[in-house]
Design an enzyme around this catalytic site. Structure first.
Site, PDB file in Angstrom:
ATOM      1  N   SER A 134      47.139  36.402  44.640  1.00 12.77           N
ATOM      2  CA  SER A 134      46.939  35.124  45.324  1.00 12.77           C
ATOM      3  C   SER A 134      47.552  34.007  44.496  1.00 12.77           C
ATOM      4  CB  SER A 134      45.439  34.855  45.503  1.00 12.77           C
ATOM      5  OG  SER A 134      45.198  33.559  46.005  1.00 12.77           O
ATOM      6  N   TYR A 147      36.485  33.569  42.585  1.00 15.08           N
ATOM      7  CA  TYR A 147      37.637  34.165  43.273  1.00 15.08           C
ATOM      8  C   TYR A 147      38.898  34.029  42.432  1.00 15.08           C
ATOM      9  CZ  TYR A 147      41.169  34.986  46.883  1.00 15.08           C
ATOM     10  OH  TYR A 147      42.239  35.470  47.601  1.00 15.08           O
TER      11      TYR A 147
END
Length: 286
Positions: A134, A147
């Site tokens: 990501s 995250y």
């Protein structure tokens, strides 16, 4: 290229579901997996083989599940570690167990599934492992530390895997998508803790509102994302006659944010070079 056999984690929606549809459209074979088998019925009807797989399961159980996957077509050529979710909350509002659960799925799930398949790929001296990172693996945004931490962790462990297994004929790809229009931010997938601490309250409310407004309004098209990944693995389309990189950002925001982080880092190294390089032992005999 001849037909490939793919194994994908987290196929009930989002990138995972799109991987299945795009892979079938190219004539490859696909083993779609999810924690709940009933969520894969529509993909089974479309032509995918389906298998229950929970990335948080024990290593022993995952080895057994991967053995079942291999037995379906006699081999697995490509693994896509896609299963993930986002935990939202500040350091003080998330409990230790929340951080642990986030890492259990996003990091340790990837490790366990990959370890279960690696002996098969190593014995055959061929195969590709795709890990979905990501832009959050480059930028630790407020309220998304758990995250971001998992995606930062993937950057290091997957790069190590790449260096370990490339000499064995195994390819590794780390894809770093930005914001794509999947269900990652849906109420079903997002695990959010609104701050109960006054000092974080405004930031927390603003973040929750932003995420709610962004759900299904992200710029990135998941179909384009998946098609590029398939091109990279199959070395066709946009990847035809190109050297395949280990790490590839995808998405306008991913490009812009990673570029800014690299430029910021280069500027820091330039400004602080003398200090950074001043830490060696001095040879007092000279």
């Amino acid at each position: 290229m001849s037909s490939l056999v793919w194994l994908i984690t987290g196929c009930s929606s989002g990138f995972g579901e799109q991987f299945v549809r795009s892979i079938l459209a190219r004539g490859d074979k696909i083993i779609a997996t999810s924690r709940k088998l009933e969520k894969l019925k529509h993909l089974e009807q479309a032509g995918a083989a389906v298998l229950q797989l929970d990335v948080t399961d024990s290593q022993e159980n995952l080895r057994n599940t991967i053995a079942k996957a291999i037995s379906i077509y006699g081999r697995v050529d490509v693994l896509v570690n896609n299963a993930a979710y986002i935990a939202i909350g500040t350091w003080e509002d998330l409990e230790y167990e929340d951080f642990l659960a986030q890492f259990e799925t996003n990091v340790f799930g990837t490790i366990k599934v990959t370890r279960a398949l690696l002996p098969h790929l190593r014995d055959r001296r061929t195969g590709t492992i795709v890990c979905i990172g990501s832009r959050s693996g480059w930028s630790g945004d407020p309220g998304v530390g758990a995250y971001s931490g998992t995606k930062f962790a993937l950057e290091g462990i997957v790069e190590s895997l790449w260096r370990e297994t490339t000499p064995l004929g195994i390819k590794t790809l780390l894809i770093e998508p930005g914001r794509f229009r999947t269900k990652l931010l849906s109420a079903e997938n997002l695990k959010a803790t609104v701050s109960a601490i006054p000092d974080y309250a405004d930031m927390s409310r603003t973040l929750m509102g932003h995420l709610a407004s962004e759900d299904q309004a992200q710029q990135g098209d998941p179909v384009k994302h998946v098609e590029i990944v398939l091109d990279l693995v199959r070395q066709e389309g946009v990847a035809c006659d190109k050297a395949i990189p280990f790490r590839l950002p995808l998405g306008v925001d991913s490009f812009d944010d990673i570029k800014a982080k690299c430029e910021e880092t280069l500027e820091l190294l330039k400004e602080w070079e003398a200090v950074i390089r001043s830490t060696n032992y001095e040879d007092k005999n000279q």
